[in-house]
Write a protein that holds these residues in place. Structure first.
Motif, PDB file in Angstrom:
ATOM      1  N   ALA A 268       0.833  -1.204   0.000  1.00 56.13           N
ATOM      2  CA  ALA A 268       0.000   0.000   0.000  1.00 56.13           C
ATOM      3  C   ALA A 268       0.867   1.252   0.000  1.00 56.13           C
ATOM      4  N   ILE A 269       1.902   1.222   0.801  1.00 56.37           N
ATOM      5  CA  ILE A 269       2.789   2.391   0.860  1.00 56.37           C
ATOM      6  C   ILE A 269       3.458   2.613  -0.488  1.00 56.37           C
ATOM      7  N   ILE A 270       3.889   1.512  -1.087  1.00 60.51           N
ATOM      8  CA  ILE A 270       4.534   1.650  -2.399  1.00 60.51           C
ATOM      9  C   ILE A 270       3.533   2.218  -3.403  1.00 60.51           C
ATOM     10  N   ALA A 271       2.320   1.695  -3.358  1.00 56.26           N
ATOM     11  CA  ALA A 271       1.297   2.149  -4.303  1.00 56.26           C
ATOM     12  C   ALA A 271       0.984   3.630  -4.117  1.00 56.26           C
ATOM     13  N   TYR A 272       0.863   4.072  -2.878  1.00 54.64           N
ATOM     14  CA  TYR A 272       0.475   5.456  -2.614  1.00 54.64           C
ATOM     15  C   TYR A 272       1.632   6.440  -2.720  1.00 54.64           C
TER      16      TYR A 272
ATOM     17  N   ILE B  65       7.307   5.367   7.172  1.00 54.65           N
ATOM     18  CA  ILE B  65       5.836   5.462   7.158  1.00 54.65           C
ATOM     19  C   ILE B  65       5.196   4.367   8.014  1.00 54.65           C
ATOM     20  N   ARG B  66       5.715   3.152   7.881  1.00 51.36           N
ATOM     21  CA  ARG B  66       5.120   2.056   8.660  1.00 51.36           C
ATOM     22  C   ARG B  66       5.523   2.122  10.129  1.00 51.36           C
ATOM     23  N   GLY B  67       6.647   2.756  10.391  1.00 43.76           N
ATOM     24  CA  GLY B  67       7.103   2.841  11.772  1.00 43.76           C
ATOM     25  C   GLY B  67       7.800   1.584  12.243  1.00 43.76           C
ATOM     26  N   VAL B  68       7.931   0.596  11.342  1.00 44.20           N
ATOM     27  CA  VAL B  68       8.685  -0.616  11.686  1.00 44.20           C
ATOM     28  C   VAL B  68       9.558  -0.963  10.492  1.00 44.20           C
ATOM     29  N   SER B  69      10.565  -1.748  10.748  1.00 43.24           N
ATOM     30  CA  SER B  69      11.438  -2.101   9.636  1.00 43.24           C
ATOM     31  C   SER B  69      10.718  -3.086   8.716  1.00 43.24           C
TER      32      SER B  69
ATOM     33  N   GLY C  11     -15.347   5.102   5.253  1.00 47.34           N
ATOM     34  CA  GLY C  11     -15.359   4.437   6.553  1.00 47.34           C
ATOM     35  C   GLY C  11     -14.169   3.532   6.746  1.00 47.34           C
ATOM     36  N   LEU C  12     -13.186   3.661   5.865  1.00 50.95           N
ATOM     37  CA  LEU C  12     -12.014   2.801   5.988  1.00 50.95           C
ATOM     38  C   LEU C  12     -11.008   3.362   6.975  1.00 50.95           C
ATOM     39  N   LEU C  13     -11.105   4.645   7.188  1.00 55.46           N
ATOM     40  CA  LEU C  13     -10.272   5.251   8.215  1.00 55.46           C
ATOM     41  C   LEU C  13     -11.144   5.393   9.437  1.00 55.46           C
ATOM     42  N   GLU C  14     -10.648   4.951  10.535  1.00 49.37           N
ATOM     43  CA  GLU C  14     -11.431   5.133  11.751  1.00 49.37           C
ATOM     44  C   GLU C  14     -11.573   6.623  11.960  1.00 49.37           C
ATOM     45  N   ASN C  15     -12.798   7.055  11.948  1.00 50.01           N
ATOM     46  CA  ASN C  15     -12.971   8.501  12.030  1.00 50.01           C
ATOM     47  C   ASN C  15     -13.083   8.952  13.463  1.00 50.01           C
TER      48      ASN C  15
ATOM     49  N   ASP D  52      -8.321  -4.749   0.960  1.00 51.59           N
ATOM     50  CA  ASP D  52      -7.196  -5.059   1.856  1.00 51.59           C
ATOM     51  C   ASP D  52      -6.144  -3.957   1.767  1.00 51.59           C
ATOM     52  N   LEU D  53      -5.898  -3.586   0.518  1.00 51.16           N
ATOM     53  CA  LEU D  53      -4.860  -2.591   0.267  1.00 51.16           C
ATOM     54  C   LEU D  53      -5.218  -1.255   0.924  1.00 51.16           C
ATOM     55  N   MET D  54      -6.448  -0.849   0.706  1.00 51.93           N
ATOM     56  CA  MET D  54      -6.869   0.450   1.247  1.00 51.93           C
ATOM     57  C   MET D  54      -6.941   0.413   2.761  1.00 51.93           C
ATOM     58  N   GLN D  55      -7.435  -0.701   3.269  1.00 52.58           N
ATOM     59  CA  GLN D  55      -7.488  -0.819   4.727  1.00 52.58           C
ATOM     60  C   GLN D  55      -6.085  -0.793   5.317  1.00 52.58           C
ATOM     61  N   GLY D  56      -5.183  -1.461   4.613  1.00 48.93           N
ATOM     62  CA  GLY D  56      -3.804  -1.482   5.078  1.00 48.93           C
ATOM     63  C   GLY D  56      -3.230  -0.075   5.125  1.00 48.93           C
ATOM     64  N   TYR D  57      -3.513   0.636   4.075  1.00 49.20           N
ATOM     65  CA  TYR D  57      -2.992   2.005   4.023  1.00 49.20           C
ATOM     66  C   TYR D  57      -3.656   2.876   5.087  1.00 49.20           C
ATOM     67  N   ALA D  58      -4.939   2.706   5.203  1.00 47.95           N
ATOM     68  CA  ALA D  58      -5.687   3.471   6.193  1.00 47.95           C
ATOM     69  C   ALA D  58      -5.161   3.191   7.595  1.00 47.95           C
ATOM     70  N   ARG D  59      -4.833   1.934   7.811  1.00 44.89           N
ATOM     71  CA  ARG D  59      -4.324   1.527   9.118  1.00 44.89           C
ATOM     72  C   ARG D  59      -3.053   2.297   9.450  1.00 44.89           C
ATOM     73  N   ILE D  60      -2.175   2.357   8.461  1.00 41.43           N
ATOM     74  CA  ILE D  60      -0.908   3.053   8.700  1.00 41.43           C
ATOM     75  C   ILE D  60      -1.147   4.539   8.945  1.00 41.43           C
ATOM     76  N   ARG D  61      -1.978   5.103   8.092  1.00 38.10           N
ATOM     77  CA  ARG D  61      -2.215   6.543   8.209  1.00 38.10           C
ATOM     78  C   ARG D  61      -2.906   6.884   9.520  1.00 38.10           C
ATOM     79  N   THR D  62      -3.833   6.079   9.898  1.00 33.60           N
ATOM     80  CA  THR D  62      -4.548   6.314  11.145  1.00 33.60           C
ATOM     81  C   THR D  62      -3.584   6.268  12.312  1.00 33.60           C
ATOM     82  N   LYS D  63      -2.707   5.299  12.259  1.00 34.31           N
ATOM     83  CA  LYS D  63      -1.738   5.104  13.318  1.00 34.31           C
ATOM     84  C   LYS D  63      -0.863   6.362  13.434  1.00 34.31           C
ATOM     85  N   ASP D  64      -0.402   6.811  12.275  1.00 35.64           N
ATOM     86  CA  ASP D  64       0.487   7.976  12.251  1.00 35.64           C
ATOM     87  C   ASP D  64      -0.190   9.224  12.781  1.00 35.64           C
TER      88      ASP D  64
END
Lengths: 228, 267, 228
Positions: free
Chosen positions: A117-121, A133-137, A195-199, B164-176
């Motif tokens: 996902a990070i690579i894609a974005y 970005i991930r905060g882990v190695s 709704g994919l980001l916990e709001n 999965d991909l979007m949720q994964g990304y969302a997870r990271i961003r939310t965390k940050d």
């Protein structure tokens, strides 16, 4: 082969024995059967010397081997020479029958999905950036797996100190996810709307500000990153 | 009969050879696999087809064997004795003329069944011998020595979908973006919060009260929260003591810390 | 064997597939080569079902097996049927050549051999039935040893009070003794003709031995296993 065992001399010996033998050696057809059975049952390739010692006195395994080899020509099984020994092997063109392909579908690991996902974005993105970005190695295996799946590939090197390699997604990736381009990936706002980001209401303006800022930054960056 | 007499000489002078032979058989009793096996062995002395065997004679032989074993003080397994009792019964039945009024199977029927059992056991032994005498894998004929058994090529394909991909990304961003602030606060009880809480409770604490009872609800069980709340409450207590609003005491190290308000201030 | 694997139906299925197939199945000579290679390569017997699944769509391994079996007649290696599976095995008359390969099989006790024979000829048979035939109790170790050698396995439970387990012989047993099926056990017909495989209940209540386990279904089940 390079043991220097000269099986022609062994054969000559065998012939010699055959001539001298008080007992008649079995007919060649029978000798061929014997060689066939021994080669079939042996775990290891069998040398002519070994055949001579196993077969009845006066046998000529070299000749029998030659008959046997001819007999199996074009069959599903072949008589082959391995070094100075002989063995039977299945015909190479039928190798596919010896393989049972099982395809197992597994869910990509969370680490792999996040890295992807990070690579894609953020493409093109370096490993260090992914880790930031991930905060882990990011494990070598995760990157390798994605490379192997051909979902990511190496992009241009960054023009930064050390000139690190970057990763970008591939057409295979786009195809798999049904995207025309990486730009079609939903942005952070859309993720939140979906709704994919916990709001969760961010506590305090600071955090909120930071979030917005990043988001804006991201959106700004995207055209640049994914620009065609 | 003659055979059995040779095997089990009951009377008369016995040669050493005969005695040795008899003992050999008796000692060999351990080698028998049960009474049926023994009967089968004894039946061979009749040298007839098992179908023509004299069960009466066999019963007699068996019983004399058991007698002999007793004489030699050989402990026979219960199985052998049960069989002996049964054969004694059978023998008596076979001797008596058939009594039609009597219930149960006749002596002949019982004898026939015993003969059947012996024949069946013998047949199984013969078959076992024939089976073991067959050409056998690994002895007479052989399997492929170097099997190229199936290579199992396991291809693992990994899948993930767009979600999965979007949720994964969302997870990271939310965390940050948010998590450090939200998550950390979850189990942090600040001194300000403690102070505010304690000021509210101050008026109700005339007597010495354990400081821990000032901890807010829900902050007692989770050790992380409890630690934070305890620290904050303690700091707040010290602040209140400093302000002259409270008194604090502890009888000894690690003993409960107790608080009460200062009555002077209550005026 | 009594797995209920009906390979004739598999064959029918294969034929069906051959008819329906959009692609032509390989020529029979080629199919024979394939069967040859597969049987040759595996030490264990290969089922027709397995052959069907390994070979290209539309193949008819049953027919190919028949050609192959004929081809190997009189050779040093034979194509043999083991239950519903097929294998290649060296000709028994050439066993003397293979002394080196001989692995000393564990010596079986007399009790174990007899128990095995009883299971083979009377299957499916309960422990109580074995004990009745032998007139002694069967030790746990004897059954365990046979199970461990994979010469016997558990069959269906008997539909009698207590639903006792039964024992039957396995394809490994058939393979070891060179039997195509349990029907080919030596002397089976004679034994049956002599009534020695019948489960004859002892007259009256005073049963001999331990065989209280009376079995009505036994004779019914036999034809299924041995019937021809």
């Amino acid at each position: 082969m390079n043991d220097g065992v000269d099986y022609s001399s062994v054969a000559a010996e065998a012939k010699e024995q055959a001539r001298d033998s008080l007992f008649d050696a079995p007919p060649m057809a029978e000798q061929e059967r014997m060689v066939e059975a021994v080669l079939f049952a042996s775990a290891e390739p069998v040398t002519v010397r070994d055949l001579v010692s196993r077969m009845p006195h006066g046998c000529n395994p070299v000749e029998a081997l030659e008959y046997l080899r001819k007999r199996y020509e074009g069959r599903g099984v072949r008589v082959v020479q391995v070094g100075d020994a002989w063995a039977m092997r299945t015909a190479p063109d039928l190798g596919f029958l010896m393989q049972k392909e099982t395809v197992e579908t597994r869910k990509l690991s969370r680490a792999a999905i996040e890295t992807l996902a990070i690579i894609a974005y953020h493409q093109p993105v370096t490993r260090a950036e992914i880790e930031e970005i991930r905060g882990v190695s990011v494990s070598r295996g995760t990157i390798d797996q994605l490379l192997e799946m051909e979902w990511i590939r190496l992009g241009r090197r960054k023009m930064t100190p050390g000139r690190p390699v970057t990763f970008v997604v591939t057409p295979v990736f786009l195809d798999h996810f049904g995207l025309e381009s990486a730009r079609d990936l939903p942005g952070l706002k859309e993720l939140r709307a979906a709704g994919l980001l916990e709001n969760r209401p961010p506590p305090g303006a600071m955090a909120l500000g930071q979030g917005e800022e990043r988001e804006d930054h991201h959106d700004e960056e995207q055209p640049e990153l994914f620009g065609d | 009969m003659a055979d059995s007499d040779t095997l089990f000489p009951n009377e008369g002078p016995v040669s050493v050879a005969e005695r040795l032979e008899a003992e050999a058989l008796v000692v060999d009793v351990e080698g028998y696999e049960g009474p049926l096996d023994l009967l089968l062995t004894l039946s061979r002395t009749q040298k007839v087809d098992l179908r023509q065997i004299s069960v009466y004679e066999l019963a007699r032989q068996y019983l004399s064997f058991v007698e002999k074993a007793k004489e030699l003080r050989i402990e026979l397994a219960a199985d052998y004795l049960v069989m002996a009792a049964w054969l004694a019964f059978l023998k008596s039945r076979l001797l008596l003329p058939p009594d039609t009024s009597e219930e149960g199977p006749s002596g002949e029927e019982l004898a026939a069944h015993l003969a059947f059992q012996l024949e069946r056991l013998q047949a199984m032994r013969d078959m076992a011998a024939r089976l073991m005498g067959r050409d056998r894998l690994g002895r007479d004929f052989f399997a492929r020595g170097q099997s190229e058994d199936m290579q199992r090529i396991k291809t693992v394909t990994y899948t993930a979908n767009l979600l999965d991909l979007m949720q994964g990304y969302a997870r990271i961003r939310t965390k940050d973006d948010f998590r450090p602030f939200v998550m950390d606060r979850d189990s942090v009880y600040t001194m300000e919060e403690a102070l505010e809480r304690m000021r509210g409770l101050l008026g109700f604490t005339g007597s010495w009260t354990d400081m821990l009872s000032y901890l807010p609800d829900g902050w007692h069980s989770d050790p992380v929260k409890r630690r934070s709340a305890t620290a904050a409450t303690f700091a707040a207590s010290l602040q209140l003591v400093k302000e002259g609003k409270m008194e604090i005491r502890q009888s000894e190290s690690f003993a409960p810390i107790q608080l009460r308000n200062r009555p002077e201030e209550q005026e």
